[in-house]
Design a protein around this motif. Structure first.
Motif, PDB file in Angstrom:
ATOM      1  N   ALA A   9      39.850  43.473  34.599  1.00  9.09           N
ATOM      2  CA  ALA A   9      40.262  43.267  35.990  1.00  9.09           C
ATOM      3  C   ALA A   9      40.768  41.837  36.192  1.00  9.09           C
ATOM      4  O   ALA A   9      41.771  41.617  36.876  1.00  9.09           O
ATOM      5  N   ALA A  10      40.095  40.869  35.577  1.00  9.04           N
ATOM      6  CA  ALA A  10      40.518  39.477  35.698  1.00  9.04           C
ATOM      7  C   ALA A  10      41.883  39.265  35.059  1.00  9.04           C
ATOM      8  O   ALA A  10      42.728  38.545  35.602  1.00  9.04           O
ATOM      9  N   ILE A  11      42.129  39.891  33.914  1.00  9.68           N
ATOM     10  CA  ILE A  11      43.430  39.774  33.249  1.00  9.68           C
ATOM     11  C   ILE A  11      44.536  40.319  34.148  1.00  9.68           C
ATOM     12  O   ILE A  11      45.600  39.714  34.276  1.00  9.68           O
ATOM     13  N   ILE A  12      44.297  41.455  34.766  1.00  4.97           N
ATOM     14  CA  ILE A  12      45.295  42.066  35.645  1.00  4.97           C
ATOM     15  C   ILE A  12      45.575  41.170  36.841  1.00  4.97           C
ATOM     16  O   ILE A  12      46.734  40.941  37.211  1.00  4.97           O
ATOM     17  N   VAL A  13      44.524  40.633  37.449  1.00  3.41           N
ATOM     18  CA  VAL A  13      44.695  39.764  38.622  1.00  3.41           C
ATOM     19  C   VAL A  13      45.434  38.482  38.244  1.00  3.41           C
ATOM     20  O   VAL A  13      46.347  38.045  38.950  1.00  3.41           O
ATOM     21  N   GLY A  17      49.112  37.491  39.609  1.00  3.60           N
ATOM     22  CA  GLY A  17      49.222  36.233  40.355  1.00  3.60           C
ATOM     23  C   GLY A  17      50.193  35.272  39.699  1.00  3.60           C
ATOM     24  O   GLY A  17      50.982  34.608  40.384  1.00  3.60           O
ATOM     25  N   ALA A  18      50.176  35.178  38.380  1.00  4.98           N
ATOM     26  CA  ALA A  18      51.098  34.293  37.677  1.00  4.98           C
ATOM     27  C   ALA A  18      52.534  34.770  37.835  1.00  4.98           C
ATOM     28  O   ALA A  18      53.448  33.960  38.032  1.00  4.98           O
ATOM     29  N   ASN A  19      52.745  36.065  37.761  1.00  2.95           N
ATOM     30  CA  ASN A  19      54.086  36.619  37.940  1.00  2.95           C
ATOM     31  C   ASN A  19      54.615  36.282  39.326  1.00  2.95           C
ATOM     32  O   ASN A  19      55.753  35.834  39.479  1.00  2.95           O
ATOM     33  N   PHE A  20      53.810  36.477  40.339  1.00  2.00           N
ATOM     34  CA  PHE A  20      54.227  36.183  41.705  1.00  2.00           C
ATOM     35  C   PHE A  20      54.473  34.692  41.897  1.00  2.00           C
ATOM     36  O   PHE A  20      55.486  34.279  42.474  1.00  2.00           O
TER      37      PHE A  20
END
Length: 41
Positions: A9-13, A17-20
């Protein structure tokens, strides 16, 4: 198992967030790797 799911879940978040954040900061690959003479659709 709980730690692994929390990690996933942390990897996905972090990835979302980095992409945005990079997209908003102007670090998109289209903007970095193209000059004014390149037409992007």
């Amino acid at each position: 198992m709980k730690a692994m799911l929390t990690g996933f879940a942390a990897i996905i978040v972090i990835a979302a967030g980095a992409n945005f954040a990079l997209d908003q900061a102007g670090f998109a690959s289209q903007e970095v790797h193209s000059g004014p003479s390149v037409r992007l659709d």
